[in-house]
Design a protein around this motif. Structure first.
Motif, PDB file in Angstrom:
ATOM      1  N   THR A 174       5.048  -2.237  -6.029  1.00  0.00           N
ATOM      2  CA  THR A 174       4.260  -1.533  -5.009  1.00  0.00           C
ATOM      3  C   THR A 174       3.531  -0.324  -5.580  1.00  0.00           C
ATOM      4  O   THR A 174       3.233   0.616  -4.859  1.00  0.00           O
ATOM      5  CB  THR A 174       5.153  -1.099  -3.843  1.00  0.00           C
ATOM      6  OG1 THR A 174       6.206  -0.265  -4.341  1.00  0.00           O
ATOM      7  CG2 THR A 174       5.730  -2.287  -3.108  1.00  0.00           C
ATOM      8  N   VAL A 175       3.220  -0.356  -6.871  1.00  0.00           N
ATOM      9  CA  VAL A 175       2.527   0.780  -7.485  1.00  0.00           C
ATOM     10  C   VAL A 175       1.056   0.828  -7.081  1.00  0.00           C
ATOM     11  O   VAL A 175       0.405   1.857  -7.246  1.00  0.00           O
ATOM     12  CB  VAL A 175       2.657   0.781  -9.023  1.00  0.00           C
ATOM     13  CG1 VAL A 175       4.112   0.984  -9.425  1.00  0.00           C
ATOM     14  CG2 VAL A 175       2.111  -0.494  -9.632  1.00  0.00           C
ATOM     15  N   SER A 176       0.536  -0.262  -6.543  1.00  0.00           N
ATOM     16  CA  SER A 176      -0.857  -0.291  -6.091  1.00  0.00           C
ATOM     17  C   SER A 176      -0.899  -0.670  -4.618  1.00  0.00           C
ATOM     18  O   SER A 176       0.083  -1.185  -4.061  1.00  0.00           O
ATOM     19  CB  SER A 176      -1.667  -1.309  -6.891  1.00  0.00           C
ATOM     20  OG  SER A 176      -1.233  -2.623  -6.591  1.00  0.00           O
ATOM     21  N   SER A 177      -2.035  -0.460  -3.998  1.00  0.00           N
ATOM     22  CA  SER A 177      -2.180  -0.853  -2.593  1.00  0.00           C
ATOM     23  C   SER A 177      -2.115  -2.375  -2.455  1.00  0.00           C
ATOM     24  O   SER A 177      -1.631  -2.892  -1.450  1.00  0.00           O
ATOM     25  CB  SER A 177      -3.476  -0.307  -2.004  1.00  0.00           C
ATOM     26  OG  SER A 177      -4.593  -0.822  -2.696  1.00  0.00           O
ATOM     27  N   ALA A 178      -2.575  -3.100  -3.475  1.00  0.00           N
ATOM     28  CA  ALA A 178      -2.479  -4.559  -3.447  1.00  0.00           C
ATOM     29  C   ALA A 178      -1.011  -4.990  -3.448  1.00  0.00           C
ATOM     30  O   ALA A 178      -0.630  -5.939  -2.758  1.00  0.00           O
ATOM     31  CB  ALA A 178      -3.212  -5.169  -4.634  1.00  0.00           C
ATOM     32  N   GLY A 179      -0.179  -4.297  -4.219  1.00  0.00           N
ATOM     33  CA  GLY A 179       1.249  -4.595  -4.250  1.00  0.00           C
ATOM     34  C   GLY A 179       1.912  -4.308  -2.914  1.00  0.00           C
ATOM     35  O   GLY A 179       2.764  -5.069  -2.454  1.00  0.00           O
ATOM     36  N   GLN A 180       1.536  -3.216  -2.280  1.00  0.00           N
ATOM     37  CA  GLN A 180       2.080  -2.890  -0.964  1.00  0.00           C
ATOM     38  C   GLN A 180       1.697  -3.957   0.054  1.00  0.00           C
ATOM     39  O   GLN A 180       2.499  -4.341   0.902  1.00  0.00           O
ATOM     40  CB  GLN A 180       1.595  -1.512  -0.526  1.00  0.00           C
ATOM     41  CG  GLN A 180       2.152  -0.397  -1.386  1.00  0.00           C
ATOM     42  CD  GLN A 180       1.465   0.932  -1.145  1.00  0.00           C
ATOM     43  OE1 GLN A 180       0.614   1.075  -0.271  1.00  0.00           O
ATOM     44  NE2 GLN A 180       1.831   1.927  -1.941  1.00  0.00           N
ATOM     45  N   LYS A 181       0.479  -4.470  -0.049  1.00  0.00           N
ATOM     46  CA  LYS A 181       0.017  -5.531   0.837  1.00  0.00           C
ATOM     47  C   LYS A 181       0.807  -6.816   0.585  1.00  0.00           C
ATOM     48  O   LYS A 181       1.198  -7.507   1.526  1.00  0.00           O
ATOM     49  CB  LYS A 181      -1.477  -5.766   0.623  1.00  0.00           C
ATOM     50  CG  LYS A 181      -2.092  -6.713   1.591  1.00  0.00           C
ATOM     51  CD  LYS A 181      -3.601  -6.785   1.387  1.00  0.00           C
ATOM     52  CE  LYS A 181      -4.251  -7.708   2.394  1.00  0.00           C
ATOM     53  NZ  LYS A 181      -5.707  -7.772   2.216  1.00  0.00           N
ATOM     54  N   ARG A 182       1.063  -7.135  -0.700  1.00  0.00           N
ATOM     55  CA  ARG A 182       1.866  -8.314  -1.035  1.00  0.00           C
ATOM     56  C   ARG A 182       3.272  -8.180  -0.472  1.00  0.00           C
ATOM     57  O   ARG A 182       3.829  -9.143   0.073  1.00  0.00           O
ATOM     58  CB  ARG A 182       1.939  -8.522  -2.555  1.00  0.00           C
ATOM     59  CG  ARG A 182       0.682  -9.053  -3.170  1.00  0.00           C
ATOM     60  CD  ARG A 182       0.911  -9.571  -4.596  1.00  0.00           C
ATOM     61  NE  ARG A 182       1.703  -8.718  -5.442  1.00  0.00           N
ATOM     62  CZ  ARG A 182       1.239  -7.696  -6.155  1.00  0.00           C
ATOM     63  NH1 ARG A 182      -0.047  -7.378  -6.113  1.00  0.00           N
ATOM     64  NH2 ARG A 182       2.049  -6.982  -6.927  1.00  0.00           N
ATOM     65  N   LEU A 183       3.854  -6.986  -0.590  1.00  0.00           N
ATOM     66  CA  LEU A 183       5.206  -6.760  -0.078  1.00  0.00           C
ATOM     67  C   LEU A 183       5.263  -7.028   1.421  1.00  0.00           C
ATOM     68  O   LEU A 183       6.180  -7.702   1.907  1.00  0.00           O
ATOM     69  CB  LEU A 183       5.653  -5.330  -0.382  1.00  0.00           C
ATOM     70  CG  LEU A 183       7.023  -4.938   0.170  1.00  0.00           C
ATOM     71  CD1 LEU A 183       8.123  -5.786  -0.440  1.00  0.00           C
ATOM     72  CD2 LEU A 183       7.277  -3.453  -0.064  1.00  0.00           C
ATOM     73  N   ARG A 184       4.304  -6.507   2.173  1.00  0.00           N
ATOM     74  CA  ARG A 184       4.277  -6.738   3.620  1.00  0.00           C
ATOM     75  C   ARG A 184       4.117  -8.226   3.930  1.00  0.00           C
ATOM     76  O   ARG A 184       4.754  -8.758   4.835  1.00  0.00           O
ATOM     77  CB  ARG A 184       3.162  -5.936   4.278  1.00  0.00           C
ATOM     78  CG  ARG A 184       3.463  -4.442   4.364  1.00  0.00           C
ATOM     79  CD  ARG A 184       2.447  -3.703   5.213  1.00  0.00           C
ATOM     80  NE  ARG A 184       1.084  -3.763   4.692  1.00  0.00           N
ATOM     81  CZ  ARG A 184       0.573  -2.944   3.798  1.00  0.00           C
ATOM     82  NH1 ARG A 184       1.318  -1.962   3.308  1.00  0.00           N
ATOM     83  NH2 ARG A 184      -0.673  -3.069   3.391  1.00  0.00           N
ATOM     84  N   ARG A 185       3.281  -8.902   3.152  1.00  0.00           N
ATOM     85  CA  ARG A 185       3.044 -10.335   3.383  1.00  0.00           C
ATOM     86  C   ARG A 185       4.309 -11.154   3.104  1.00  0.00           C
ATOM     87  O   ARG A 185       4.679 -12.030   3.887  1.00  0.00           O
ATOM     88  CB  ARG A 185       1.894 -10.818   2.508  1.00  0.00           C
ATOM     89  CG  ARG A 185       1.516 -12.245   2.787  1.00  0.00           C
ATOM     90  CD  ARG A 185       0.180 -12.601   2.156  1.00  0.00           C
ATOM     91  NE  ARG A 185      -0.132 -13.984   2.441  1.00  0.00           N
ATOM     92  CZ  ARG A 185      -0.585 -14.845   1.567  1.00  0.00           C
ATOM     93  NH1 ARG A 185      -0.849 -14.467   0.331  1.00  0.00           N
ATOM     94  NH2 ARG A 185      -0.825 -16.091   1.903  1.00  0.00           N
ATOM     95  N   VAL A 186       4.983 -10.868   1.999  1.00  0.00           N
ATOM     96  CA  VAL A 186       6.215 -11.583   1.660  1.00  0.00           C
ATOM     97  C   VAL A 186       7.267 -11.343   2.734  1.00  0.00           C
ATOM     98  O   VAL A 186       7.930 -12.279   3.200  1.00  0.00           O
ATOM     99  CB  VAL A 186       6.733 -11.170   0.260  1.00  0.00           C
ATOM    100  CG1 VAL A 186       8.144 -11.685   0.018  1.00  0.00           C
ATOM    101  CG2 VAL A 186       5.790 -11.663  -0.824  1.00  0.00           C
ATOM    102  N   SER A 187       7.413 -10.101   3.162  1.00  0.00           N
ATOM    103  CA  SER A 187       8.382  -9.770   4.195  1.00  0.00           C
ATOM    104  C   SER A 187       8.086 -10.517   5.492  1.00  0.00           C
ATOM    105  O   SER A 187       8.987 -11.071   6.126  1.00  0.00           O
ATOM    106  CB  SER A 187       8.377  -8.257   4.440  1.00  0.00           C
ATOM    107  OG  SER A 187       9.217  -7.933   5.510  1.00  0.00           O
ATOM    108  N   LYS A 188       6.827 -10.557   5.882  1.00  0.00           N
ATOM    109  CA  LYS A 188       6.444 -11.235   7.122  1.00  0.00           C
ATOM    110  C   LYS A 188       6.704 -12.742   7.036  1.00  0.00           C
ATOM    111  O   LYS A 188       7.193 -13.352   7.989  1.00  0.00           O
ATOM    112  CB  LYS A 188       4.983 -10.974   7.443  1.00  0.00           C
ATOM    113  CG  LYS A 188       4.556 -11.502   8.775  1.00  0.00           C
ATOM    114  CD  LYS A 188       3.194 -10.988   9.165  1.00  0.00           C
ATOM    115  CE  LYS A 188       2.878 -11.464  10.558  1.00  0.00           C
ATOM    116  NZ  LYS A 188       2.569 -10.410  11.449  1.00  0.00           N
ATOM    117  N   ILE A 189       6.408 -13.334   5.895  1.00  0.00           N
ATOM    118  CA  ILE A 189       6.683 -14.762   5.704  1.00  0.00           C
ATOM    119  C   ILE A 189       8.179 -15.016   5.878  1.00  0.00           C
ATOM    120  O   ILE A 189       8.591 -15.935   6.600  1.00  0.00           O
ATOM    121  CB  ILE A 189       6.201 -15.242   4.320  1.00  0.00           C
ATOM    122  CG1 ILE A 189       4.674 -15.229   4.253  1.00  0.00           C
ATOM    123  CG2 ILE A 189       6.746 -16.640   4.007  1.00  0.00           C
ATOM    124  CD1 ILE A 189       4.118 -15.391   2.847  1.00  0.00           C
TER     125      ILE A 189
END
Length: 96
Positions: free
Chosen positions: A11-26
């Protein structure tokens, strides 16, 4: 079958934070969060295949980590819980 999904998303980048939210939601769509980046999901083989594809599509394999443990149908004999947060019976009735 019960599967345990664990992940570590950079989550060092905003793209990583977005991926984290997406993985969690899935994962939330398929199961119950039991720790910050750990989900228990009761799925059949077809659901697991779809879940795996969605998660692999959501992560960046050069920066993130994903583990899927298949505990099978006899999972109640394989899982022990200690400490706070009472375990949830994933196959029991939902009480709202």
């Amino acid at each position: 079958m019960l599967v345990l999904i664990t992940y570590d998303v950079s989550t060092v980048s905003s793209a990583g934070q977005k991926r984290l939210r997406r993985v969690s939601k899935i994962c939330q769509n398929y199961g119950q969060r039991v720790q910050n980046s750990v989900f228990e999901c009761v799925v059949d083989a077809a659901q697991l295949a779809v879940l795996r594809l969605k998660l692999l599509d959501a992560i960046n394999p050069e920066q993130d980590s994903l583990r899927i443990y298949q505990l099978g149908n006899q999972h109640k004999n394989k899982v022990e819980h200690f400490g706070v947060k009472e375990p949830i019976d994933l196959e029991g009735p939902l009480i709202l």
